[in-house]
Design a protein around this motif. Structure first.
Motif, PDB file in Angstrom:
ATOM      1  N   ASN A 160     -25.812  -9.059  31.822  1.00 32.59           N
ATOM      2  CA  ASN A 160     -25.462 -10.437  31.475  1.00 32.59           C
ATOM      3  C   ASN A 160     -26.684 -11.269  31.117  1.00 32.59           C
ATOM      4  O   ASN A 160     -26.665 -12.024  30.137  1.00 32.59           O
ATOM      5  N   ASP A 161     -27.746 -11.145  31.922  1.00 28.17           N
ATOM      6  CA  ASP A 161     -28.960 -11.925  31.650  1.00 28.17           C
ATOM      7  C   ASP A 161     -29.500 -11.625  30.260  1.00 28.17           C
ATOM      8  O   ASP A 161     -29.892 -12.534  29.515  1.00 28.17           O
ATOM      9  N   ILE A 204     -20.031  -9.186  22.201  1.00 30.25           N
ATOM     10  CA  ILE A 204     -21.217  -8.331  22.066  1.00 30.25           C
ATOM     11  C   ILE A 204     -21.038  -7.030  22.845  1.00 30.25           C
ATOM     12  O   ILE A 204     -21.290  -5.933  22.325  1.00 30.25           O
ATOM     13  N   LEU A 205     -20.571  -7.135  24.091  1.00 31.85           N
ATOM     14  CA  LEU A 205     -20.394  -5.929  24.898  1.00 31.85           C
ATOM     15  C   LEU A 205     -19.293  -5.024  24.330  1.00 31.85           C
ATOM     16  O   LEU A 205     -19.389  -3.800  24.416  1.00 31.85           O
ATOM     17  N   ASN A 260     -20.134 -19.161  25.641  1.00 31.07           N
ATOM     18  CA  ASN A 260     -21.062 -18.047  25.837  1.00 31.07           C
ATOM     19  C   ASN A 260     -20.408 -16.822  26.459  1.00 31.07           C
ATOM     20  O   ASN A 260     -20.764 -15.686  26.142  1.00 31.07           O
ATOM     21  N   LYS A 261     -19.466 -17.026  27.367  1.00 37.62           N
ATOM     22  CA  LYS A 261     -18.792 -15.886  27.991  1.00 37.62           C
ATOM     23  C   LYS A 261     -17.986 -15.109  26.957  1.00 37.62           C
ATOM     24  O   LYS A 261     -17.965 -13.873  26.954  1.00 37.62           O
ATOM     25  N   ARG A 312     -20.408 -13.214  24.877  1.00 35.45           N
ATOM     26  CA  ARG A 312     -20.897 -12.057  25.639  1.00 35.45           C
ATOM     27  C   ARG A 312     -19.900 -10.913  25.583  1.00 35.45           C
ATOM     28  O   ARG A 312     -20.258  -9.744  25.383  1.00 35.45           O
ATOM     29  N   ASP A 313     -18.614 -11.236  25.761  1.00 39.38           N
ATOM     30  CA  ASP A 313     -17.573 -10.205  25.724  1.00 39.38           C
ATOM     31  C   ASP A 313     -17.513  -9.527  24.362  1.00 39.38           C
ATOM     32  O   ASP A 313     -17.330  -8.305  24.270  1.00 39.38           O
ATOM     33  N   VAL A 333     -27.866 -10.259  27.597  1.00 41.56           N
ATOM     34  CA  VAL A 333     -26.939 -10.663  26.531  1.00 41.56           C
ATOM     35  C   VAL A 333     -26.927 -12.183  26.373  1.00 41.56           C
ATOM     36  O   VAL A 333     -26.930 -12.700  25.254  1.00 41.56           O
ATOM     37  N   TYR A 334     -26.935 -12.915  27.484  1.00 41.06           N
ATOM     38  CA  TYR A 334     -26.954 -14.382  27.393  1.00 41.06           C
ATOM     39  C   TYR A 334     -28.244 -14.887  26.750  1.00 41.06           C
ATOM     40  O   TYR A 334     -28.232 -15.898  26.022  1.00 41.06           O
ATOM     41  N   ILE A 385     -27.741 -14.464  23.073  1.00 43.58           N
ATOM     42  CA  ILE A 385     -26.837 -15.518  22.590  1.00 43.58           C
ATOM     43  C   ILE A 385     -27.577 -16.849  22.465  1.00 43.58           C
ATOM     44  O   ILE A 385     -27.447 -17.554  21.451  1.00 43.58           O
ATOM     45  N   ASP A 386     -28.359 -17.193  23.477  1.00 43.80           N
ATOM     46  CA  ASP A 386     -29.096 -18.469  23.447  1.00 43.80           C
ATOM     47  C   ASP A 386     -30.060 -18.530  22.263  1.00 43.80           C
ATOM     48  O   ASP A 386     -30.171 -19.560  21.589  1.00 43.80           O
TER      49      ASP A 386
END
Length: 203
Positions: free
Chosen positions: A79-80, A116-117, A109-110, A113-114, A82-83, A86-87
């Motif tokens: 998560n760290d 991207i994953l 952002n969530k 993130r989903d 990927v976030y 995104i940022d």
């Protein structure tokens, strides 16, 4: 040589580079953050698989102990990273929009993130797994290997010349690839014999 590991790292790098413009560096090992993400992603995926055999995984998750504690650490690392991606992208897009007089959009952002994953899960293991099995099949069948090599040489017009990687890559046009029908058939048969997604799991 662990060709499967090399393919896994290569496809992970490709997805991040093509999809998100990020040089992950897991194949070369040039990025510590990228390497940590790749390890955490592998560990989390492996732990999800083990949940099929662990009757107490929900209790472990509730108590945050043993394998589920390790799982939480891996998910946090994923998560760290990927976030952070995104940022950086949002900041870049906001700068571009302001430059052209447009208003920056709103992002969840969530949700990003989903997405991207999902790209990583869908494109990394499936592609690397299919390529690993394909190479395995080629190693066991020399006549298929030779026929594919002849077809690729004919389609790319490289003939019997020894060409460098850059020249060969340049010759792999859409038109050339469309003429590689035997290669396509061999890849399809490999997927039939060794499905890329024998089971589906997620974290």
């Amino acid at each position: 040589m662990d060709i499967s590991d090399l393919l896994m790292r290569s496809t992970l790098d490709s997805i991040f580079k093509v999809g998100f413009g990020v040089n992950l560096g897991s194949l070369s090992g040039c990025s510590k953050e990228g390497a940590a993400f790749a390890r955490a992603f592998d560990n989390a995926s492996e732990q999800v698989l083990y949940r099929f055999f662990d009757l107490f995984w929900k209790a472990k998750r509730l108590l945050n102990v043993s394998s589920e504690a390790a799982m939480n650490r891996s998910v946090r690392t994923v998560n760290d990273f990927v976030y952070a991606v995104i940022d950086r992208k949002i900041e870049q897009m906001s700068s571009d929009q302001q430059e052209f007089g447009a208003r920056p959009g709103c992002f969840d952002n969530k949700y990003l993130r989903d997405i991207i994953l999902n790209f990583v899960i869908a494109g990394r293991d499936t592609t690397a797994g299919a390529l690993a099995w394909f190479l395995y099949v080629l190693c066991r069948n020399q006549h298929i290997q030779e026929r594919i090599a002849l077809e690729v040489r004919a389609a790319t017009a490289t003939g019997d010349r020894d060409v460098g990687a850059q020249e060969f890559t340049a010759s792999l046009t859409e038109h050339a690839i469309s003429k590689m029908q035997y290669l396509h058939a061999a890849l399809t048969e490999t997927l039939r014999l060794y499905p890329a997604v024998p089971i589906v799991h997620s974290f």
